[in-house]
Design a protein around this motif. Structure first.
Motif, short mmCIF file in Angstrom:
data_model
loop_
_atom_site.label_atom_id
_atom_site.label_comp_id
_atom_site.label_asym_id
_atom_site.label_seq_id
_atom_site.Cartn_x
_atom_site.Cartn_y
_atom_site.Cartn_z
N THR A 44 0.68 -1.05 -0.01
CA THR A 44 0.00 -0.05 0.13
C THR A 44 1.09 1.02 0.04
O THR A 44 0.46 2.21 0.25
CB THR A 44 -1.07 0.10 1.33
N PRO A 169 -6.32 -3.73 8.95
CA PRO A 169 -7.49 -2.88 8.68
C PRO A 169 -8.26 -2.46 9.82
O PRO A 169 -8.77 -1.57 10.32
CB PRO A 169 -8.24 -2.99 7.59
N SER A 170 -8.67 -4.19 11.03
CA SER A 170 -9.46 -3.93 12.38
C SER A 170 -9.31 -4.37 12.68
O SER A 170 -9.57 -5.04 13.38
CB SER A 170 -10.34 -5.20 11.49
N ARG A 177 -2.43 -2.08 14.05
CA ARG A 177 -3.38 -2.18 12.48
C ARG A 177 -3.08 -1.10 11.64
O ARG A 177 -2.57 -0.29 11.65
CB ARG A 177 -4.65 -1.46 13.23
N TRP A 178 -3.63 -1.37 10.35
CA TRP A 178 -3.01 -0.77 9.52
C TRP A 178 -3.51 0.18 8.67
O TRP A 178 -4.81 0.82 9.73
CB TRP A 178 -3.54 -1.92 8.11
N HIS A 180 -3.36 4.36 7.11
CA HIS A 180 -2.43 5.17 5.64
C HIS A 180 -1.04 5.79 5.77
O HIS A 180 -0.74 5.74 6.71
CB HIS A 180 -3.83 6.41 5.42
N MET A 185 -0.67 -3.80 3.83
CA MET A 185 -1.74 -4.61 4.75
C MET A 185 -1.60 -5.65 4.54
O MET A 185 -1.66 -6.29 3.61
CB MET A 185 -3.51 -3.88 3.80
N ASN A 187 -4.62 -9.05 5.31
CA ASN A 187 -5.58 -9.01 5.03
C ASN A 187 -5.99 -10.89 6.13
O ASN A 187 -6.45 -11.12 5.16
CB ASN A 187 -6.38 -8.99 3.79
N CYS A 200 -11.88 -1.93 2.96
CA CYS A 200 -11.73 -2.62 3.88
C CYS A 200 -11.44 -1.59 5.10
O CYS A 200 -11.27 -1.17 6.08
CB CYS A 200 -9.91 -3.15 3.46
N ILE A 201 -11.03 -0.06 4.52
CA ILE A 201 -10.96 1.09 5.37
C ILE A 201 -12.42 1.18 6.39
O ILE A 201 -12.41 1.54 7.55
CB ILE A 201 -10.54 2.10 4.98
N SER A 204 -13.37 -1.21 9.47
CA SER A 204 -12.03 -1.11 10.08
C SER A 204 -12.62 0.08 11.03
O SER A 204 -13.64 0.85 10.94
CB SER A 204 -11.04 -0.96 9.82
#
Length: 220
Positions: A44, A169-170, A177-178, A180, A185, A187, A200-201, A204
């Protein structure tokens, strides 16, 4: 060829990733490092480089610790706290190693540890096998910490927070936690649905909640 044939006939067992890495390092003496990524990894931030994670001092592995709880990676009390300030000072564990993304140097010590891990019986858990090979130490062997690198016997392991390579992301923990700008990322999990990055965002924890966690932590 033997590994490829076995995978074709019997499927991809989690231990296969360790076997593939070991075979690659043995047959490619021209490479210095190997970087493993699972199929549920998304890059990312293309501005980040793998070289950013290689320490100036020698290390045989670069991996993340802390995604989940485990009792496998026991070090003397206080050692994990020196690396990760959020780990209580008296704790002897700091979570588990996530094998979704990690780096292995093409060194004799790393190859021996991969072979040792393959020989351990942890059923389908390659993470526990490699983690045990890296961090379990014989009686009389005293691990030591230099910066964020753990030295156990002949092997040196740079340990990073999950956000460096395995952020999810969660995950509610700010160090796991992922967010920006992060490099990767991951998953991970058994229940996967096709989702866009925006989805995803959106599913989360909120950015506001995450920022509040960060304000109460040592990361801001």
């Amino acid at each position: 060829e033997d590994i490829a044939r076995a995978v074709a006939e019997h499927g991809f067992h989690p231990y296969c990733k360790l076997a593939v890495l070991l075979a690659t390092l043995h047959t490619r003496p021209d490479i210095d490092w190997a970087f493993w990524v699972d199929a549920d990894i998304v890059f990312t931030n293309p501005a980040r480089r793998l070289e950013d994670f290689v320490p100036a001092d020698h290390a045989d592995f670069v991996l993340t610790i802390g995604a989940e709880q485990t009792v496998d990676f026991v070090l003397p009390a206080g050692m994990w706290h020196r690396i990760f300030p959020w780990v209580p000072g008296g704790a002897t564990t700091a979570g588990r190693f996530n094998s979704g993304a990690f780096m292995v140097r093409n060194s004799a010590a790393a190859r021996r540890k991969l072979a040792e891990a393959i020989g351990k019986d942890f059923r389908t858990d390659d993470q526990a096998g490699l983690g045990a090979a890296l961090f379990q130490h014989a009686q009389g062997v005293v691990p030591r910490v230099a910066g964020d690198t753990v030295h156990v016997g002949e092997v040196a392991v740079r340990v990073l927070a999950p956000r460096c390579m395995n952020g999810h992301p969660s995950n509610w923990e700010p160090w796991s936690r992922w967010m920006h700008g992060d490099f990767i990322m991951h998953n991970w999990g058994t229940h996967k649905l096709p989702m866009t990055l925006a989805e995803c965002i959106a599913t989360s924890p909120s950015q506001q909640h995450t920022q509040e966690l960060l304000r109460r932590s040592k990361f801001e």
